[in-house]
Scaffold this active site. Structure first.
Site, PDB file in Angstrom:
ATOM      1  N   LYS A 235       2.749  27.189 -41.516  1.00  0.00           N
ATOM      2  CA  LYS A 235       2.061  27.263 -43.112  1.00  0.00           C
ATOM      3  C   LYS A 235       2.714  28.411 -43.782  1.00  0.00           C
ATOM      4  CE  LYS A 235      -2.513  25.417 -42.208  1.00  0.00           C
ATOM      5  NZ  LYS A 235      -2.640  24.339 -42.933  1.00  0.00           N
TER       6      LYS A 235
ATOM      7  N   ARG B  43      -6.968  16.983 -35.644  1.00  0.00           N
ATOM      8  CA  ARG B  43      -7.112  15.656 -35.022  1.00  0.00           C
ATOM      9  C   ARG B  43      -6.758  15.637 -33.419  1.00  0.00           C
ATOM     10  NH1 ARG B  43      -2.901  13.403 -39.239  1.00  0.00           N
ATOM     11  NH2 ARG B  43      -3.826  15.070 -40.414  1.00  0.00           N
TER      12      ARG B  43
HETATM   13  N1  BES Z   1      -6.435  22.977 -41.530  1.00  0.00           N
HETATM   14  C1  BES Z   1      -5.744  22.413 -42.137  1.00  0.00           C
HETATM   15  C2  BES Z   1      -6.484  21.456 -43.472  1.00  0.00           C
HETATM   16  C3  BES Z   1      -7.044  22.479 -44.367  1.00  0.00           C
HETATM   17  C4  BES Z   1      -6.427  22.655 -45.710  1.00  0.00           C
HETATM   18  C5  BES Z   1      -8.283  22.920 -44.341  1.00  0.00           C
HETATM   19  C6  BES Z   1      -6.905  23.367 -46.788  1.00  0.00           C
HETATM   20  C7  BES Z   1      -8.807  23.694 -45.303  1.00  0.00           C
HETATM   21  C8  BES Z   1      -8.187  23.889 -46.456  1.00  0.00           C
HETATM   22  C9  BES Z   1      -5.069  21.298 -41.292  1.00  0.00           C
HETATM   23  O1  BES Z   1      -5.080  21.635 -39.988  1.00  0.00           O
HETATM   24  C10 BES Z   1      -3.918  20.765 -41.847  1.00  0.00           C
HETATM   25  O2  BES Z   1      -2.980  21.852 -41.905  1.00  0.00           O
HETATM   26  N2  BES Z   1      -3.486  19.752 -42.349  1.00  0.00           N
HETATM   27  C11 BES Z   1      -2.385  19.339 -42.843  1.00  0.00           C
HETATM   28  C12 BES Z   1      -2.039  18.166 -42.253  1.00  0.00           C
HETATM   29  C13 BES Z   1      -0.616  17.512 -42.670  1.00  0.00           C
HETATM   30  C14 BES Z   1       0.243  18.259 -41.800  1.00  0.00           C
HETATM   31  C15 BES Z   1      -0.627  16.088 -42.088  1.00  0.00           C
HETATM   32  C16 BES Z   1      -2.649  19.237 -44.624  1.00  0.00           C
HETATM   33  O3  BES Z   1      -3.822  18.502 -44.792  1.00  0.00           O
HETATM   34  O4  BES Z   1      -1.933  19.410 -45.144  1.00  0.00           O
HETATM   35 ZN    ZN Z   2      -3.312  22.553 -39.503  1.00  0.00          ZN
END
Ligand code: BES
Ligand code: ZN
Ligand code: ZN
Length: 473
Positions: A254, A329
């Site tokens: 990220k 997930r």
């Molecule tokens: N922990 C994040 C989701 C998240 C985003 C929580 C903002 C709280 C605030 C999750 O693990 C993630 O990174 N999700 C990705 C999934 C994507 C790679 C398909 C997302 O939602 O961007």
């Molecule tokens: Zn994530």
């Protein structure tokens, strides 16, 4: 919880007083001069709270608008409680009498808002918060002792959840998380079993192990249980919480600003599950509840799981990794499969799962979905009552299509578009029981305080799940 609630038979003039009312005819306090009540009425034409200085005390008036839906009025009472806290803090007033002047029973919500606003996280500060609210005095007959106890323990549970979210990874590794749950279990009386890495390997929880591969800290799998003899449900309700103690994204790293920088909160679902078990056990609810918490951090490293990897999950499903940031997930799927062994009445998972849930609901609601209309309706109603609301999205088959893989049973990404539901479809694959998925990505962590929800960890979902479980029969 520092604040005490005590019962009094009469109001006294030498202590500050807060009241709630819906129309100005109810402003019948003996201590008010006609000038003062005129001032309050005028002030409350444009505002919903007003204070009168009676140094060293204050009088606080909160107006709840008539004619609104009941749950909106109840929420207004909570918000008034939070505003009262700000007033008391500004004047360092440590004892407050509370009286409901309206015809509706706003007192529990008013007190709840006030209690929830008392939270601070100053563990790491040399200069601790000096102001504490010592005592709330309520008139005998306005609220039962049981309700008072319930409000105090539920607030305490919410504070536990907030603390866990606010704790940084430098303290809260997966192992430390289990130690914290252990402390909560002892205090409240629920049981806890912790699987260590070796046991998780023996069980072949491939999703949890894959996410943990880049970490130098071992994962844990936590089983929390409250099984009272007088349980009204024959089959347990299982709560599953995402326990990613920090989410860097892994090799699909990220960016830092406004993305990775608050990812210590990626275990907020797990914190809510632990806090709910705490409240359920401490308040002796007659309901059999199991909590499942898979916990690990998600990091890039020489040995980290990589895009292209094919992972065999706990239930034997193979998953092609397309993005290591879709890690929630992976660990939830193993916990959802594990939940089958309980033949549950219902499984609810709660997780900070997708950024798209923030786009859908901002910080106002959880995005919810599931396969049981009966239970979805029930939890949405509890969402309104607790004002931990749920926006429901449908689990249409079309959302499962992007999860197909040419070389495995599923891939873990799908497409960016529709991501919240796609993640839901991924999880659904691992269920064969009544199931609700709650995506709490938008509500778990705030950058700015919002009335009784503080900046940082909110504990959002604890009051929802507790009050939902109260209605299980
Ligand atoms: N922990 C994040 C989701 C998240 C985003 C929580 C903002 C709280 C605030 C999750 O693990 C993630 O990174 N999700 C990705 C999934 C994507 C790679 C398909 C997302 O939602 O961007
Ligand atoms: Zn994530
Ligand atoms: Zn995550």
């Amino acid at each position: 919880m520092h604040t005490q609630i005590s019962k009094i038979t009469d109001l006294t003039d030498n202590t500050s007083l807060a009241t709630l009312f819906t129309n100005s005819e109810q402003l019948t306090l003996a201590s008010l001069s006609s000038n003062e009540s005129g001032y309050i009425k005028k002030k409350l034409e444009n505002d919903d709270i007003c204070t009168l200085n009676k140094y060293p005390n204050i009088l606080f008036f909160g107006k709840i608008e008539d004619g609104k839906e009941e749950h909106l009025q109840i929420e207004a009472a909570r918000v008034a409680g939070a505003k009262l806290f700000d007033v008391l803090k500004a004047d360092k007033i440590k004892t407050i009498q509370i009286k409901n002047l309206s015809d509706s029973n706003f007192l529990p919500a008013f007190i709840e808002g006030l209690l929830l606003a008392c939270y601070t996280f100053d563990k790491y500060k040399k200069e601790k918060e000096e102001y504490l609210l010592d005592e709330i005095k309520v008139l005998d007959g306005e609220i039962s002792d049981n309700k008072i106890k319930e409000l105090l323990t539920l607030t305490e549970a919410v504070f536990y959840a907030r603390n866990l979210v606010n704790e940084p990874l430098s303290y809260l590794t997966a192992t430390q998380f289990s130690t914290e749950i252990e402390r909560m279990a002892k205090e409240a009386g629920f049981s806890l079993e912790v699987f260590n890495k070796q046991k998780i390997e023996t069980l072949k929880m491939g999703g949890l192990l894959a996410v943990n591969k880049g970490s130098i800290d071992p994962p844990t799998f936590n089983i929390l249980e409250w099984k009272p003899q007088n349980a009204t449900n024959k089959k347990p309700v299982v709560l599953v919480g995402k326990g990613v103690v920090f989410d860097t994204g892994g090799l699909s790293l990220k960016p830092t600003a406004k993305s990775m920088d608050f990812m210590k909160s990626d275990m907020a679902g797990a914190a809510v599950v632990a806090a709910t078990l705490y409240a359920v056990a401490k308040n002796n609810l007659p309901v059999h509840v199991v909590g499942l918490i898979p916990a690990t951090d998600n990091r890039p490293d020489g040995n980290a799981y990589a895009p292209g990897d094919i992972i065999t999950m706990f239930d034997g499903t193979t998953v092609e990794i397309m993005n290591t940031d879709a890690e929630g997930r992976m660990i939830l799927a193993d916990a959802l499969s594990y939940a089958k062994k309980y033949s549950p009445e219902l499984v609810i998972d709660i997780a900070t799962l997708t950024g798209s849930a923030v786009s859908i609901a901002s910080s106002h609601a959880i995005v919810g979905m599931g396969n049981s209309e009966k239970y979805i309706e029930k939890i949405k109603l509890t969402g309104d009552e607790t004002f931990e609301r749920i926006i429901e999205v449908p689990l249409w088959e079309e959302f499962a299509k992007p999860l197909k893989s040419k070389i495995a049973d599923l891939n873990n990404l799908g497409s960016r578009e529709g991501q919240t539901t796609i993640a839901g479809k991924f999880l659904e694959h691992f269920t064969n029981y009544n199931w609700i998925h709650l995506d709490a990505a938008g509500v778990s962590f705030l950058f700015e305080k919002d009335n009784y929800r503080p900046e940082g960890g909110t504990g959002f979902g604890t009051r929802l799940l507790y009050n939902f479980l109260k209605k299980i029969d």
